[in-house]
Design a protein around this motif. Structure first.
Motif, PDB file in Angstrom:
ATOM      1  N   ASP A   1      33.158 -60.132  -5.071  1.00 37.60           N
ATOM      2  CA  ASP A   1      31.878 -60.266  -5.750  1.00 37.60           C
ATOM      3  C   ASP A   1      32.095 -60.145  -7.262  1.00 37.60           C
ATOM      4  OD1 ASP A   1      29.235 -60.229  -6.528  1.00 37.60           O
ATOM      5  OD2 ASP A   1      28.612 -58.760  -5.030  1.00 37.60           O
ATOM      6  N   PHE A   2      31.398 -60.961  -8.027  1.00 40.81           N
ATOM      7  CA  PHE A   2      31.589 -60.941  -9.479  1.00 40.81           C
ATOM      8  C   PHE A   2      30.322 -60.556 -10.223  1.00 40.81           C
ATOM      9  CE2 PHE A   2      34.902 -63.514  -7.659  1.00 40.81           C
ATOM     10  CZ  PHE A   2      36.027 -63.099  -8.355  1.00 40.81           C
ATOM     11  N   GLU A   3      29.333 -60.056  -9.487  1.00 40.02           N
ATOM     12  CA  GLU A   3      28.078 -59.697 -10.125  1.00 40.02           C
ATOM     13  C   GLU A   3      28.158 -58.280 -10.694  1.00 40.02           C
ATOM     14  OE1 GLU A   3      24.755 -61.373  -9.886  1.00 40.02           O
ATOM     15  OE2 GLU A   3      23.449 -59.827  -9.055  1.00 40.02           O
ATOM     16  N   LEU A   4      27.901 -58.152 -11.984  1.00 40.39           N
ATOM     17  CA  LEU A   4      27.916 -56.828 -12.598  1.00 40.39           C
ATOM     18  C   LEU A   4      26.734 -56.025 -12.070  1.00 40.39           C
ATOM     19  CD1 LEU A   4      28.696 -57.808 -16.301  1.00 40.39           C
ATOM     20  CD2 LEU A   4      30.261 -56.704 -14.693  1.00 40.39           C
ATOM     21  N   PRO A   5      26.948 -54.741 -11.780  1.00 35.30           N
ATOM     22  CA  PRO A   5      25.830 -53.898 -11.321  1.00 35.30           C
ATOM     23  C   PRO A   5      24.757 -53.819 -12.413  1.00 35.30           C
ATOM     24  CG  PRO A   5      27.934 -52.707 -11.248  1.00 35.30           C
ATOM     25  CD  PRO A   5      28.199 -54.006 -11.906  1.00 35.30           C
TER      26      PRO A   5
ATOM     27  N   VAL B   1      31.353 -46.941 -11.617  1.00 34.38           N
ATOM     28  CA  VAL B   1      31.473 -48.190 -12.360  1.00 34.38           C
ATOM     29  C   VAL B   1      31.795 -47.881 -13.815  1.00 34.38           C
ATOM     30  CG1 VAL B   1      29.949 -49.487 -10.840  1.00 34.38           C
ATOM     31  CG2 VAL B   1      28.983 -48.286 -12.810  1.00 34.38           C
TER      32      VAL B   1
ATOM     33  N   LEU C   1      34.493 -50.089 -15.521  1.00 32.19           N
ATOM     34  CA  LEU C   1      33.981 -51.452 -15.615  1.00 32.19           C
ATOM     35  C   LEU C   1      32.968 -51.537 -16.757  1.00 32.19           C
ATOM     36  CD1 LEU C   1      33.937 -54.307 -14.352  1.00 32.19           C
ATOM     37  CD2 LEU C   1      32.047 -53.540 -12.919  1.00 32.19           C
TER      38      LEU C   1
ATOM     39  N   LEU D   1      38.666 -61.688 -16.039  1.00 35.09           N
ATOM     40  CA  LEU D   1      38.661 -61.277 -14.631  1.00 35.09           C
ATOM     41  C   LEU D   1      39.830 -60.341 -14.325  1.00 35.09           C
ATOM     42  CD1 LEU D   1      37.548 -64.606 -12.890  1.00 35.09           C
ATOM     43  CD2 LEU D   1      36.156 -62.600 -13.447  1.00 35.09           C
ATOM     44  N   LEU D   2      40.977 -60.589 -14.941  1.00 35.73           N
ATOM     45  CA  LEU D   2      42.112 -59.668 -14.760  1.00 35.73           C
ATOM     46  C   LEU D   2      41.761 -58.282 -15.313  1.00 35.73           C
ATOM     47  CD1 LEU D   2      45.095 -62.007 -15.760  1.00 35.73           C
ATOM     48  CD2 LEU D   2      44.684 -61.052 -13.486  1.00 35.73           C
TER      49      LEU D   2
ATOM     50  N   TRP E   1      38.653 -56.995 -15.675  1.00 34.28           N
ATOM     51  CA  TRP E   1      37.669 -56.373 -14.773  1.00 34.28           C
ATOM     52  C   TRP E   1      38.374 -55.788 -13.562  1.00 34.28           C
ATOM     53  CZ3 TRP E   1      32.629 -59.793 -14.127  1.00 34.28           C
ATOM     54  CH2 TRP E   1      32.003 -59.895 -15.380  1.00 34.28           C
ATOM     55  N   ARG E   2      39.345 -56.517 -13.050  1.00 35.92           N
ATOM     56  CA  ARG E   2      40.055 -56.038 -11.865  1.00 35.92           C
ATOM     57  C   ARG E   2      40.779 -54.719 -12.170  1.00 35.92           C
ATOM     58  NH1 ARG E   2      45.045 -59.184  -9.001  1.00 35.92           N
ATOM     59  NH2 ARG E   2      45.931 -58.799 -11.043  1.00 35.92           N
TER      60      ARG E   2
ATOM     61  N   TRP F   1      38.162 -52.069 -12.410  1.00 37.17           N
ATOM     62  CA  TRP F   1      37.578 -51.832 -11.083  1.00 37.17           C
ATOM     63  C   TRP F   1      38.503 -50.964 -10.236  1.00 37.17           C
ATOM     64  CZ3 TRP F   1      39.574 -53.722  -6.344  1.00 37.17           C
ATOM     65  CH2 TRP F   1      38.735 -53.556  -5.233  1.00 37.17           C
TER      66      TRP F   1
END
Lengths: 407, 366
Positions: free
Chosen positions: A3-7, A72, A75, A318-319, A321-322, A325
């Protein structure tokens, strides 16, 4: 589930920080690039007042959480740093906060030390923390550190010279801050002898001798600090004072970077996005729109360049964020943090340099911020471990080699 | 809520396909590339994984599982890792089934889908690419012209997998004179659809692909996917882009792993060549770029699963993954040096296959 949706809370934080970046940072970005070594005090005070309550830019510590209670926090940190750096990376780096020294204390300090050194960031006037690792003769090769820490009764006595200390002047001299200093307690022990020490501002024997003139991130001070018979209390050492056979202690200190590298990567991405936004806007003024559905063989060179820049920046994001995360999940992220840093540092360097090329005279002129972003960007390929050091870490991880086997 | 972890269900599919890919498909990769053949028994085994049938609603004999581009990206990477040709062959029926699930009318589904729920593999395919350097999905040269209550197709397609044995072909064609694209569902043996000789390509040699020429090929209007109004072709193209991006990641990972293992074995100057920074740094960059492309692919797939327009993400992911796969596969050959050039090793095959991703469209769908 992938999932790529930010909380929602991260999205809200991002929107808030973006407003700060747009309304408070952009308007003064050029000014404090030109007036190097001066501080934007209004901005710093405002950020300090805001961070006392929420501390939106503190990093690390995610891995210290109880297992099974993912947060989170990291993130949110990388997302916020991207926004601040979109505003201005130099100003972002100059914001009063515990900095890398604080990250080291958070990662390696005892509960008592965390309270003693970090509680000050919740009240009073603005404060800075800094980390001093690099020396004139060694950077990435931290095992070669020559600054010494010798025990003398109830004190450690530090001697040596540190360079490239981000916010070093603010931490050591201009505020009630501290500098975390890496020094050896036993040269013959190599890495196992390297320990981290917290030196409080104004400690006799600690002197800021120089603030560097730099290519970019000029709003952030980069100090040279000399330690001359600098005496600090015994319990200002982070971690075990004993020299162990293994390099566990050293590895603990290095773990700080697992938290800070995603933060650097996020800053890089913010600068890259600023450059990309500017290029897109200038192209659109001339009626040039990027055509995504059209065959690559029929695109213009500018469209191809732009799409490559966009993709590489998103890949870096994305790297990053991973890596954040994973930390939020309380998992190891050493490999992923270095991947993100290596990728983002290079990506922003290439993206901003290409952006200057694409916009020709508009890119090169100091009338616009793009040339500044290119200068600011380059540091991300260097500090917190150069591109090459991060590749080395990635290589060791994927090959299963120790630092002895691959160096 | 951001997460980089597949669901348990997705992980199960991925693991199952990965085991099949490693144990059954990979050992066949070289032989298929040399002979141009894929053993029928392997195709049947692949069919039993149910990767096509799972999507078909229970009413038509399938398992009726939800269609997920993310899940598809996960198993496509695994199959492509083992062998790209075999992956494309095994998954070819999806080139028809996925568009039907996504956009078919009830009548179209009822008529065509049951054929793809049988115990044995049934070939189907899509005709997308055209034999021209400036081939462009946004302005196709194969046309579908409305005439007397029919569509007449004309023009030539290439890279059509399994065209000679396919029961149905989904043909992507330009409708009218604008940029409207339609998908037409042709049955095997339709007059005016001529399957030409099997193609000979630099790579993808195990996969039977064909040029298909349409000459005055007249079909009833009911054979237009989605009915008279057509359908969201862009979404179908984006599903194909995501699939190709995932496959590129699989091929790249294959090359990376092969070169990594070799570099740890091969000695030079007294140590494994992987202990030299020149080699180690190449491998590190390969690993980073593979992960980068995979995350872009997942993001595009995720967006498609949410039903959003993901053209930008899918195009960027596919381009990025195509470039990445070429870079990684080339370095794979480079790390093996002279040995990489010899057909005893698989890296040269990976490089020939990887070069194709810039050109490939429509060979797979997520």
């Amino acid at each position: 589930m992938i999932d790529f949706e930010l909380p929602p809370q991260v999205q809200q934080a991002r929107d808030m920080v973006h407003m700060v970046a747009e309304t408070m940072m952009r308007p003064i970005a050029r000014e404090y690039d030109e007036r190097e070594h001066e501080k934007p005090w209004d901005f710093l005070h405002t950020m300090w007042e805001a961070s006392k309550a929420t501390n939106p830019v503190s990093f690390g510590g995610g891995g210290k959480k109880e297992p099974g209670t993912p947060s989170v926090r990291n993130l949110q940190t990388v997302v916020s740093i991207e926004e601040l750096s979109w505003g201005d990376a130099g100003l972002y780096l100059s914001i009063p906060n515990p900095g890398l020294g604080g990250a080291a204390i958070a990662a390696a300090g005892t509960a008592e030390q965390r309270e003693r050194f970090l509680a000050r960031f919740r009240s009073g006037p603005p404060k800075w923390g800094a980390m001093a690792i690099t020396e004139p003769h060694c950077g990435s090769d931290t095992a070669a550190i020559a600054t010494t820490a010798v025990r003398d009764g109830d004190h450690w006595v530090l001697n040596g010279t540190k360079i490239f200390v981000t916010s070093g002047k603010m931490a050591a001299q201009e505020s009630d801050g501290f500098v975390v200093v890496w020094a050896t307690v036993d040269k013959s022990a190599g890495r196992a002898g390297i320990k981290a020490f917290v030196v409080e501002r104004g400690t006799p024997g600690m002197t800021v001798v120089k603030v560097e003139d730099k290519m970019g991130i000029r709003a952030s001070d980069t100090a040279m600090i000399v330690f001359e018979n600098c005496r600090i209390p015994l319990d200002n050492i982070l971690g075990n004072p004993e020299v162990q056979r293994s390099t566990e202690g050293f590895k603990g200190a290095m773990a700080t970077f697992d938290a800070t590298r995603p933060a650097v990567a996020a800053s890089a991405i913010g600068i890259g996005r600023a450059a990309l936004d500017f290029v897109r806007a200038e192209l659109e003024k001339q009626g040039v729109k990027i055509r995504y559905g059209v065959s690559r063989n029929k695109l213009t060179a500018i469209e191809r360049d732009f799409m490559d820049m966009e993709a590489t920046l998103q890949a870096a994001r994305l790297l990053t964020w991973r890596a954040a995360w994973l930390m939020d999940q309380g998992r190891h992220n050493n490999l992923e943090a270095s991947m993100a840093k290596a990728k983002a540092g290079l990506a922003v360097t290439q993206v901003t340099q290409k952006a200057v090329e694409l916009l020709g005279p508009l890119g090169y002129s100091r009338k616009y911020l793009l040339e500044k972003w290119m200068r600011d960007a380059k540091i991300n390929d260097i500090f917190e471990g150069t591109q090459q050091i991060n590749l080395l870490i990635v290589a060791r991880r994927i090959l299963g080699y120790s630092s002895k086997e691959l160096n | 809520m951001v997460s980089f972890e597949p669901s348990e269900e997705q992980q199960l599919v991925r693991d199952t396909v990965a085991a099949f890919a490693q144990e059954q498909v990979r050992p066949q990769a070289r032989a298929s590339d040399e002979s141009g053949e894929i053993p029928a028994s392997l195709v049947e085994q692949g069919w039993e994984l149910g990767l096509t049938q799972a999507l078909i609603p229970e009413a038509y004999g399938g398992a009726g599982e939800a269609h997920s581009a993310v899940t598809s990206a996960l198993f496509i990477e695994e199959l492509a890792w083992a062998d790209l040709s075999i992956a494309c062959h095994l998954l070819a029926p999806r080139l028809l089934v996925v568009p039907l699930i996504e956009a078919g009318t009830e009548e179209q589904k009822r008529r065509l889908l049951p054929r793809y729920t049988q115990a044995s593999f049934a070939a189907a395919t899509a005709a997308v690419v055209e034999p021209r350097w400036d081939f462009d999905l946004a302005s196709l040269s194969v046309t579908a012209t409305r005439r007397n209550g029919s569509y007449v197709l004309s023009g030539t397609k290439c890279f059509v997998p399994l065209a000679a044995e396919a029961e149905h072909v989904a043909v992507f064609a330009r409708v009218g004179n604008g940029d409207e694209v339609g998908v037409f569902l042709l049955e095997r043996g339709t007059a005016g659809m001529n399957i030409l000789e099997r193609e000979k390509n630099m790579g993808l040699k195990g996969l039977a692909t064909y040029e298909v020429a349409f000459e005055q090929c007249r079909i009833p209007t009911e054979q237009r996917l989605g009915g008279a109004a057509g359908c969201d072709v862009n979404r179908l193209l984006n599903l194909q882009r995501v699939a190709l991006a995932a496959a590129a990641v699989g091929v790249a990972r294959a090359a990376f792993e092969y070169a990594r293992d070799y570099a740890k074995e091969r000695k030079a100057f007294g140590v494994a060549i992987a202990q030299k920074q020149a080699i180690a740094f190449m491998l590190a960059e390969m690993a980073i770029e593979i992960d980068a492309a995979r995350l872009l692919t997942w993001e595009a797939a995720w967006k498609l699963d949410r039903g959003e327009d993901a053209t930008r993400e899918a195009v960027l992911a596919k381009q990025y993954a195509a470039n990445m796969a070429l870079m990684v596969a080339d370095r794979g050959v480079q790390i093996l040096g002279g040995h990489g050039y010899i057909r005893d090793h698989l890296v040269e095959l990976f490089l020939r296959n990887a070069r194709g991703f810039a050109t490939f469209e429509g060979l797979l769908t997520a």
